[in-house]
Write an enzyme that holds these catalytic residues in place. Sequence first.
Site, PDB file in Angstrom:
ATOM      1  N   ASP A 192      -2.710   6.469  -3.487  1.00  0.00           N
ATOM      2  CA  ASP A 192      -1.538   5.860  -2.844  1.00  0.00           C
ATOM      3  C   ASP A 192      -0.899   4.751  -3.665  1.00  0.00           C
ATOM      4  OD1 ASP A 192      -3.522   3.963  -2.548  1.00  0.00           O
ATOM      5  OD2 ASP A 192      -2.664   3.196  -0.695  1.00  0.00           O
ATOM      6  N   ASP A 224      -5.834   2.482  -3.570  1.00  0.00           N
ATOM      7  CA  ASP A 224      -7.113   2.399  -2.844  1.00  0.00           C
ATOM      8  C   ASP A 224      -7.373   3.594  -1.932  1.00  0.00           C
ATOM      9  OD1 ASP A 224      -5.261   1.684  -0.956  1.00  0.00           O
ATOM     10  OD2 ASP A 224      -6.151  -0.251  -0.451  1.00  0.00           O
ATOM     11  N   ARG A 225      -6.352   4.412  -1.690  1.00  0.00           N
ATOM     12  CA  ARG A 225      -6.573   5.588  -0.844  1.00  0.00           C
ATOM     13  C   ARG A 225      -6.733   6.835  -1.712  1.00  0.00           C
ATOM     14  NH1 ARG A 225      -2.927   5.355   4.560  1.00  0.00           N
ATOM     15  NH2 ARG A 225      -3.324   3.183   5.063  1.00  0.00           N
ATOM     16  N   LYS A 279     -11.545  -0.267  -0.729  1.00  0.00           N
ATOM     17  CA  LYS A 279     -11.644   1.168  -0.864  1.00  0.00           C
ATOM     18  C   LYS A 279     -11.055   1.543  -2.217  1.00  0.00           C
ATOM     19  CE  LYS A 279      -7.603   1.981   2.111  1.00  0.00           C
ATOM     20  NZ  LYS A 279      -7.289   0.717   2.768  1.00  0.00           N
ATOM     21  N   SER A 320       0.811  -1.212   0.000  1.00  0.00           N
ATOM     22  CA  SER A 320       0.000   0.000   0.000  1.00  0.00           C
ATOM     23  C   SER A 320       0.849   1.269   0.000  1.00  0.00           C
ATOM     24  CB  SER A 320      -0.971  -0.049   1.181  1.00  0.00           C
ATOM     25  OG  SER A 320      -1.883   0.986   1.081  1.00  0.00           O
ATOM     26  N   HIS A 321       0.665   2.088   1.022  1.00  0.00           N
ATOM     27  CA  HIS A 321       1.331   3.382   1.082  1.00  0.00           C
ATOM     28  C   HIS A 321       2.751   3.279   1.622  1.00  0.00           C
ATOM     29  CE1 HIS A 321      -0.600   2.209   4.705  1.00  0.00           C
ATOM     30  NE2 HIS A 321       0.272   2.937   5.385  1.00  0.00           N
ATOM     31  N   ASP A 323      -1.114   1.477  -3.926  1.00  0.00           N
ATOM     32  CA  ASP A 323      -1.926   0.476  -4.627  1.00  0.00           C
ATOM     33  C   ASP A 323      -3.276   1.017  -5.083  1.00  0.00           C
ATOM     34  OD1 ASP A 323      -2.763   0.654  -1.977  1.00  0.00           O
ATOM     35  OD2 ASP A 323      -3.492  -1.402  -1.930  1.00  0.00           O
TER      36      ASP A 323
HETATM   37  C1  G16 Z   1      -4.986  -0.551   5.503  1.00  0.00           C
HETATM   38  C2  G16 Z   1      -6.375  -1.063   5.722  1.00  0.00           C
HETATM   39  C3  G16 Z   1      -7.260   0.051   6.207  1.00  0.00           C
HETATM   40  C4  G16 Z   1      -6.663   0.679   7.444  1.00  0.00           C
HETATM   41  C5  G16 Z   1      -5.250   1.143   7.160  1.00  0.00           C
HETATM   42  C6  G16 Z   1      -4.544   1.605   8.411  1.00  0.00           C
HETATM   43  O1  G16 Z   1      -4.992   0.369   4.459  1.00  0.00           O
HETATM   44  O2  G16 Z   1      -6.920  -1.590   4.528  1.00  0.00           O
HETATM   45  O3  G16 Z   1      -8.502  -0.494   6.485  1.00  0.00           O
HETATM   46  O4  G16 Z   1      -7.426   1.772   7.861  1.00  0.00           O
HETATM   47  O5  G16 Z   1      -4.495   0.070   6.662  1.00  0.00           O
HETATM   48  O6  G16 Z   1      -4.435   0.527   9.286  1.00  0.00           O
HETATM   49  P1  G16 Z   1      -3.542   0.597  10.568  1.00  0.00           P
HETATM   50  O7  G16 Z   1      -4.058   1.762  11.355  1.00  0.00           O
HETATM   51  O8  G16 Z   1      -3.738  -0.732  11.257  1.00  0.00           O
HETATM   52  O9  G16 Z   1      -2.125   0.848  10.134  1.00  0.00           O
HETATM   53  P2  G16 Z   1      -3.967   0.234   3.262  1.00  0.00           P
HETATM   54  O10 G16 Z   1      -4.278   1.378   2.362  1.00  0.00           O
HETATM   55  O11 G16 Z   1      -2.630   0.314   3.933  1.00  0.00           O
HETATM   56  O12 G16 Z   1      -4.235  -1.121   2.685  1.00  0.00           O
END
Ligand code: G16
Length: 543
Positions: free
Chosen positions: A277, A281-282, A376, A113-114, A279
């Site tokens: 971001d 999704d954000r 998302k 992801s990010h 991938d």
């Molecule tokens: C992931 C999850 C999200 C979550 C985020 C932060 O996002 O898919 O549901 O809100 O991590 O999670 P944490 O607070 O546990 O670090 P992504 O965009 O990283 O896949």
Amino acid sequence: MTIQTIATTPFAGQRPGTSGLRKKVTEFQQPGYLENFVEAIFLTLGNFQGRTLVLGGDGRYFNREAIQTILRMAAAHGVGRVLVGRGGILSTPAVSCVIRKRAALGGIVLSASHNPGGPDGDFGIKYNIDNGGPAPEKITDAIYEHTRTLTSYRISDAGPVDLDKIGSIRLEDMEVEVIDSVSDYAELMAGLFDFDAIRALFQRGFTMRFDGMYAVSGPYAKAIIEGMLGAPAGTVVNAEPLEDFGGHHPDPNPVNAADLIALMDGPDAPDFGAASDGDGDRNMIVGRKLAVSPSDSLAIIAANATVAPGYRDGIKGIARSMPTSQAADRVAAALGVSCFETPTGWKYFGNLLDAGLASLCGEESYGTGSMHIREKDGVWAVLFWLNLIAATGKSVNELVQEHWARFGRNYYSRHDYEAVDAGAASAMMDDLRGKLASLAGQTLGDFRVQLADDFTYTDPVDNSVSTRQGVRIIMTDGSRIVLRLSGTGTEGATVRVYLERYEADASRHNLDTQQALAPLIAIAEQVSALKARTGREQPSVVT
Ligand code: G16
């Protein structure tokens, strides 16, 4: 070509976190590390013989290599067909879209992801089920149990597949179809939004910058915003996915998308700014001199859902993660629909969406989405805002100010303390949990504590229970402090402190957010002793 059984031993720590298994690239590069996790996925899946899987990632370092390995393992396990994005590229929302559209058994998403990429950065893998969404806990727990007892994995010794050529080839008895990464997704978007109105908006000279952050959403945004909607070339910047995201942190928030924020704050600001971001999704939505808080973005989308053709019949309900602000709750109440509060993690929305209980979902962590897929979706959120602007003729700032005037403003901020000592962080959380029972009824500063607990969620669809999902200190006026440890970090622990205060008085809607929240920030420190426990004077990131 032969199928081989390779002896292996378990690696510690392969428990999926908030969103799959995320580790340093170097950890994934250990011989057998990826293979063990993928074997555990196959051992967990029921009957996948002859079925279709979707496979793709955000293009980060190790993506192509991992895809070749997974293809050879899928062939060895008797998978019927794998749909893989060209060049190994599929955004997380695109994987969800393709799984649903092609009625696949599921998909494997390769992304951290990010989190930063490159040889010293992070890599990740997660499994999505047939509804297109992240596997629920009972599946991720089963995968983890398999990783602890593995003795071998199966893999074909076939050579690499050409991932850059659209079309089908055979690998053992399995078909590998390399698909266009964008087209299924773009078609879905065209059915949800009023593309004619958005096209007309750009024709009238509306200006925008979409920052792809050298990550996966670039090709999607280019094809849709510039290609289909006619925005001028150059509207989408940093559009080419790079293995190391150009050395940046592909996280669309005001800290990591600082160039976009500087542009939007300056004299040459376009009408609208957005970023996505690693991938895809954000999303971050930005007006002139205004970065819209993700919690507000969810509430504004919900309040205006019917402007978009895909939501013309109205929404059935809204779901938000517990730490996300309660701005959406006020919209749900006004619309007469339910608002669900789930733990952090998109996987918790799946059942609500499948059961038709919620139509829109969102999280404070820059995630917004709807029932159109089960992830998302960054580009979706940006297109929604474009549709809203086109339909109303209002600017981002006007839309936000009008929303606050109608519903009040939920001042909101998240303070992250990254890479702190894991032992110190969990000891701090344990001590805090120990204090919760005595906090209720106490007066802290100008606030009185109404409820202090560690959030437990009972899924209203399957009645599964998730415990220890974050410490909440809720005041009698609805203000909140939430503390939890991130489930996505790869170094030590990340402590997240979420702060929220409601302001009904429109004359007080334009205060500085940190100042508006200062009394709660002080109380959070008072009850947690976070600075002393972590040795940090300041948060690493404030959003
Ligand atoms: C992931 C999850 C999200 C979550 C985020 C932060 O996002 O898919 O549901 O809100 O991590 O999670 P944490 O607070 O546990 O670090 P992504 O965009 O990283 O896949």
